[in-house]
Design an enzyme around this catalytic site. Structure first.
Site, mmCIF file in Angstrom:
data_model
loop_
_atom_site.group_PDB
_atom_site.id
_atom_site.type_symbol
_atom_site.label_atom_id
_atom_site.label_comp_id
_atom_site.label_asym_id
_atom_site.label_seq_id
_atom_site.Cartn_x
_atom_site.Cartn_y
_atom_site.Cartn_z
ATOM 1 N N ILE A 31 -7.335 4.283 2.270
ATOM 2 C CA ILE A 31 -7.674 5.908 2.044
ATOM 3 C C ILE A 31 -8.495 5.974 0.717
ATOM 4 O O ILE A 31 -9.175 7.201 0.396
ATOM 5 C CB ILE A 31 -6.305 6.860 2.110
ATOM 6 C CG1 ILE A 31 -5.418 6.372 0.917
ATOM 7 C CG2 ILE A 31 -5.680 6.739 3.395
ATOM 8 C CD1 ILE A 31 -4.252 7.464 0.785
ATOM 9 N N ASN A 86 -4.872 -9.022 -5.094
ATOM 10 C CA ASN A 86 -4.481 -8.701 -6.356
ATOM 11 C C ASN A 86 -3.038 -9.198 -6.641
ATOM 12 O O ASN A 86 -2.333 -8.300 -5.813
ATOM 13 C CB ASN A 86 -4.634 -7.507 -7.046
ATOM 14 C CG ASN A 86 -6.166 -7.204 -6.892
ATOM 15 O OD1 ASN A 86 -7.140 -7.819 -7.146
ATOM 16 N ND2 ASN A 86 -6.437 -5.927 -6.526
ATOM 17 N N GLN A 93 -2.938 -4.924 -9.144
ATOM 18 C CA GLN A 93 -2.218 -4.669 -7.999
ATOM 19 C C GLN A 93 -1.556 -3.326 -8.323
ATOM 20 O O GLN A 93 -0.959 -3.133 -9.501
ATOM 21 C CB GLN A 93 -1.130 -5.710 -7.828
ATOM 22 C CG GLN A 93 -0.200 -5.512 -6.600
ATOM 23 C CD GLN A 93 0.785 -6.204 -6.250
ATOM 24 O OE1 GLN A 93 1.023 -7.293 -7.134
ATOM 25 N NE2 GLN A 93 1.498 -6.400 -5.134
ATOM 26 N N HIS A 99 -0.928 -7.344 0.244
ATOM 27 C CA HIS A 99 -1.855 -6.749 0.698
ATOM 28 C C HIS A 99 -3.186 -7.355 0.546
ATOM 29 O O HIS A 99 -3.489 -8.014 -0.707
ATOM 30 C CB HIS A 99 -2.157 -5.317 0.779
ATOM 31 C CG HIS A 99 -2.452 -4.817 -0.636
ATOM 32 N ND1 HIS A 99 -1.405 -4.450 -1.521
ATOM 33 C CD2 HIS A 99 -3.279 -4.155 -0.999
ATOM 34 C CE1 HIS A 99 -2.026 -3.919 -2.611
ATOM 35 N NE2 HIS A 99 -2.968 -3.760 -2.145
ATOM 36 N N HIS A 101 -7.506 -6.776 0.890
ATOM 37 C CA HIS A 101 -8.546 -6.026 0.980
ATOM 38 C C HIS A 101 -9.729 -6.918 1.716
ATOM 39 O O HIS A 101 -9.937 -7.821 1.328
ATOM 40 C CB HIS A 101 -9.200 -5.622 -0.236
ATOM 41 C CG HIS A 101 -8.309 -4.838 -1.163
ATOM 42 N ND1 HIS A 101 -8.097 -3.334 -1.192
ATOM 43 C CD2 HIS A 101 -7.355 -4.975 -2.187
ATOM 44 C CE1 HIS A 101 -7.529 -2.988 -1.988
ATOM 45 N NE2 HIS A 101 -6.690 -4.033 -2.353
#
Length: 136
Positions: A31, A86, A93, A99, A101
């Site tokens: 987002i 990260n 992070q 996660h 990217h």
């Protein structure tokens, strides 16, 4: 349910823009995108970071990253892609659920995800290598 934003997205308690998903992973649009199509890939099972995620779960995330990159290449036609992770606050992070990217890139997009470092002297590399290999 923990206070983890990404766990809430997995559970459907928070909205997301889902790109792809399977039984082990979820890929959704960031987002706060660095570029159009910037997608996050997460394991469905909570793991804080690369030090906590299981080898199996890490492999499942890697497989989904590969799938997402292919979809983005076909649909958005980027000229490149950055795959970035990260671990820890010191590394940037800010959501503490593992996660990755996947960031589509185009020439001239002015996005800076790289760094320029001076060449390390051989003796420094040898010292670091000695410490790392001694600790295995």
């Amino acid at each position: 349910m923990s206070d983890c934003t990404f766990c809430k997205i997995v559970a459907g308690l928070l909205p997301s823009y889902r790109v792809l998903e399977d039984e082990h992973t979820l890929a959704f649009l960031n987002i706060r995108p660095a570029s159009p199509g910037h997608t996050l890939v997460i394991p469905r099972v909570h793991a804080r970071d690369v030090w906590e995620i299981s080898k199996t779960s890490h492999g499942e995330v890697a497989d989904m990253v590969h799938r997402v990159a292919a979809v983005l290449k076909t649909t958005l036609a980027p000229e490149g892609v950055n795959v970035k992770h990260n671990t820890g606050e010191a590394a940037g992070q800010d959501v503490f659920h593992y996660h990755v990217h996947v960031v589509p890139r185009w020439r001239g997009d002015d996005l800076r995800l790289t760094w320029s470092s001076p060449l390390a002297p051989a003796h420094e590399l040898e010292q670091v290598l000695e410490r790392v290999t001694a600790g295995r």
